[in-house]
Design an enzyme around this catalytic site. Structure first.
Site, short mmCIF file in Angstrom:
data_model
loop_
_atom_site.label_atom_id
_atom_site.label_comp_id
_atom_site.label_asym_id
_atom_site.label_seq_id
_atom_site.Cartn_x
_atom_site.Cartn_y
_atom_site.Cartn_z
N ARG A 1 49.14 4.52 2.90
CA ARG A 1 49.15 3.42 1.94
C ARG A 1 49.54 3.87 0.53
NH1 ARG A 1 44.34 -0.86 2.46
NH2 ARG A 1 43.09 0.87 1.65
N LYS A 2 49.82 5.15 0.35
CA LYS A 2 50.19 5.64 -0.98
C LYS A 2 51.56 6.32 -0.92
CE LYS A 2 46.79 4.39 -3.66
NZ LYS A 2 46.52 3.18 -2.87
N PHE B 1 32.22 3.71 -13.38
CA PHE B 1 32.88 3.99 -12.11
C PHE B 1 31.97 4.92 -11.30
CE2 PHE B 1 37.11 5.75 -10.11
CZ PHE B 1 36.72 5.25 -8.88
N LYS C 1 41.92 8.20 -10.32
CA LYS C 1 43.31 7.78 -10.42
C LYS C 1 43.86 8.15 -11.79
CE LYS C 1 43.94 3.63 -7.66
NZ LYS C 1 44.13 2.18 -7.73
N LYS D 1 52.26 12.69 10.96
CA LYS D 1 53.44 12.68 11.82
C LYS D 1 54.02 14.08 11.94
CE LYS D 1 54.71 7.96 10.49
NZ LYS D 1 55.72 7.10 9.83
N GLU E 1 46.69 8.23 12.67
CA GLU E 1 46.35 7.49 11.46
C GLU E 1 44.84 7.33 11.36
OE1 GLU E 1 48.56 3.85 11.19
OE2 GLU E 1 50.38 4.77 11.97
N LYS F 1 59.39 13.25 13.92
CA LYS F 1 59.52 11.93 13.30
C LYS F 1 60.38 12.08 12.04
CE LYS F 1 55.93 11.11 16.05
NZ LYS F 1 55.47 12.11 17.05
N HIS G 1 40.36 9.91 -3.36
CA HIS G 1 40.67 8.50 -3.17
C HIS G 1 40.66 8.20 -1.67
CE1 HIS G 1 43.08 4.83 -2.89
NE2 HIS G 1 42.80 4.62 -4.17
N ASP H 1 36.03 1.03 -1.53
CA ASP H 1 37.38 0.60 -1.18
C ASP H 1 37.77 1.24 0.15
OD1 ASP H 1 39.88 -0.50 -1.30
OD2 ASP H 1 40.65 0.82 -2.85
N ALA H 2 38.20 0.44 1.10
CA ALA H 2 38.65 0.99 2.38
C ALA H 2 39.85 1.90 2.18
CB ALA H 2 39.01 -0.15 3.34
N ASP I 1 60.91 10.08 9.78
CA ASP I 1 60.24 9.60 8.57
C ASP I 1 59.85 10.78 7.70
OD1 ASP I 1 60.30 6.87 8.83
OD2 ASP I 1 58.43 6.76 9.95
N ASP J 1 42.34 6.31 0.41
CA ASP J 1 43.64 6.38 1.10
C ASP J 1 44.08 7.83 1.27
OD1 ASP J 1 43.88 3.60 1.31
OD2 ASP J 1 44.88 3.43 -0.63
N LYS J 2 43.93 8.61 0.22
CA LYS J 2 44.34 10.01 0.28
C LYS J 2 43.46 10.82 1.22
CE LYS J 2 48.03 10.47 -1.22
NZ LYS J 2 48.87 10.81 -0.11
#
Length: 385
Positions: A246-247, A232, A167, A267, A44, A271, A16, A240-241, A273, A18-19
């Site tokens: 984002r996940k 698909f 997905k 990170k 990032e 951090k 994916h 898809d960008a 987070d 994002d991943k």
């Protein structure tokens, strides 16, 4: 009288977009930590058709060939063929990296008169529940197992026509308040080569992915939605960008419990987070495993440059055997909560993070995932009434 209800969680494959960005960001982090455990990394990625942008801050004494790390990661994921519309060797890579701001470093660096503080302000949550052996919610556990299985059958050629993007989504029916009863619905979206018969794909996905993972939770009323649009072929960054971070719900608990908002990937552990969220999970999991509660959410909050958390909150959703304020006191007594202590205790200055960036950071049986250890259980059991 309690009512039955449904809860749904999703996961995405390593292909994916994002991943893919998460994995590139963490692969760069690992490359730094392999040579410089004290390196500071905040990286990032953005990807779209034919290119990857890598931006952020990096302070280290070692050299990292960032484009090579990115291309190797993309290739390992499976984007190795120009026919996919995006491939490791053909994509352009733009890098914009600067050093960490000295204003941030001043609050984070450990000095003779200043203990290492948090790398930023923020709030982190950790969560655990005793409904699975992993002390994770069942919907996200099954969703991750489905996407891992999708990747496995693609890579071992069990289903030869699959491509990297994909997905899953799982809806679980609960009864008696919190007891998983059955799987109500499964959604699978699997990228594939052109000219594959839809019914063949659906039969293959059901046989080789869904039944091995969810077979004992499926009944005659379970709804299966496999490639619901029928086609698909166009997937990955072409369709898809992608963007690092984002996940975050896929990364954590699938929407169950709370989320502080900060992502993990790219990170370094200074951090909070990342290190704070890992410690909060470790605390919650050990509290549940020790029997102090059946479900637990731990919130930690920090201020930049300040070592001690500004707050600790424990929420057991009415399942605790002790008052929650007493459990919070136990947490403060038995768990390290200062950034330097958390990093040392969980041994986070190691190149272990790329594999966290797909299929969830929690609930995985991997010795490098030190925040999943249950080594505080016997110590905590002493508090049981």
């Amino acid at each position: 009288m309690t009512r039955n209800f449904f809860f749904t969680s999703e996961s995405v494959t390593e292909g994916h977009p994002d991943k893919m960005c998460d994995q590139i960001s963490d692969a760069i982090l690992d490359a730094v930590l392999a040579e410089d455990p004290n390196g500071r990394v905040a990286v990032e990625c953005l990807t779209k058709t034919g290119f990857v942008v890598i931006a952020g801050e990096l302070t280290t004494g070692t050299y990292v060939d960032i484009p090579r790390v990115a291309r190797d990661t993309i290739r390992e994921i499976g984007y190795d063929d120009p026919e996919f519309g995006f491939d490791a060797d053909g994509c352009g890579i733009l890098v914009s990296i600067s050093e960490q701001s000295p204003d941030i470093a001043m609050g984070v660096d450990a000095l003779p008169d200043h203990e290492q503080g948090a790398g930023d302000q923020g709030l982190m949550f950790g969560y655990a529940i005793n409904e699975t052996p992993e002390y994770m919610p069942l919907p996200i556990t099954l969703a991750h197992k489905l996407t891992r299985k999708l990747a496995q059958v693609r890579k071992d050629k069990t289903i030869r026509y699959l491509r990297p993007d994909g997905k899953s989504q799982v809806t679980v029916e609960y009864e008696d308040g919190k007891k998983p009863l059955r799987v109500e619905a499964i959604v699978i979206a699997a990228q594939h080569d052109p000219d594959i018969d839809e019914e063949v794909l659906r039969a293959d996905i059901k046989e080789h992915v869904i039944l091995p993972v969810c077979g004992d939770m499926i009944d005659e009323n379970t709804k299966l939605h496999i490639n619901s649009t029928g086609i698909f072929v166009l997937g990955g960054p072409v369709a898809d960008a992608g963007l690092t971070g984002r996940k975050i719900i896929v990364d954590t608990y699938g929407g169950q419990g709370s989320h502080g908002g900060g992502c993990f990937s790219g990170k370094d552990p200074s951090k909070v987070d990342r290190s704070g969220a890992y410690m909060a999970r470790y605390i919650a999991k050990n509290l549940v495993a020790a029997g102090l509660c059946d479900e637990c959410e731990v919130q930690l909050a920090y201020a930049i440059g300040v070592p001690q958390p500004v707050s600790i909150l424990v929420n057991c959703y009415g399942t605790s055997r002790l008052p929650e304020d007493q459990i919070a006191d136990i947490v403060g007594k038995h768990f390290p909560l200062r950034p330097a202590e958390m990093i040392k205790y969980l041994n986070l200055k190691r190149p272990i993070f790329k594999k966290t960036a797909a299929y969830g950071h929690f609930g995985r049986n991997d010795p490098d995932f030190t925040w999943e250890k249950l080594d505080k259980v016997e110590e905590l059991k002493k508090y049981l009434p």
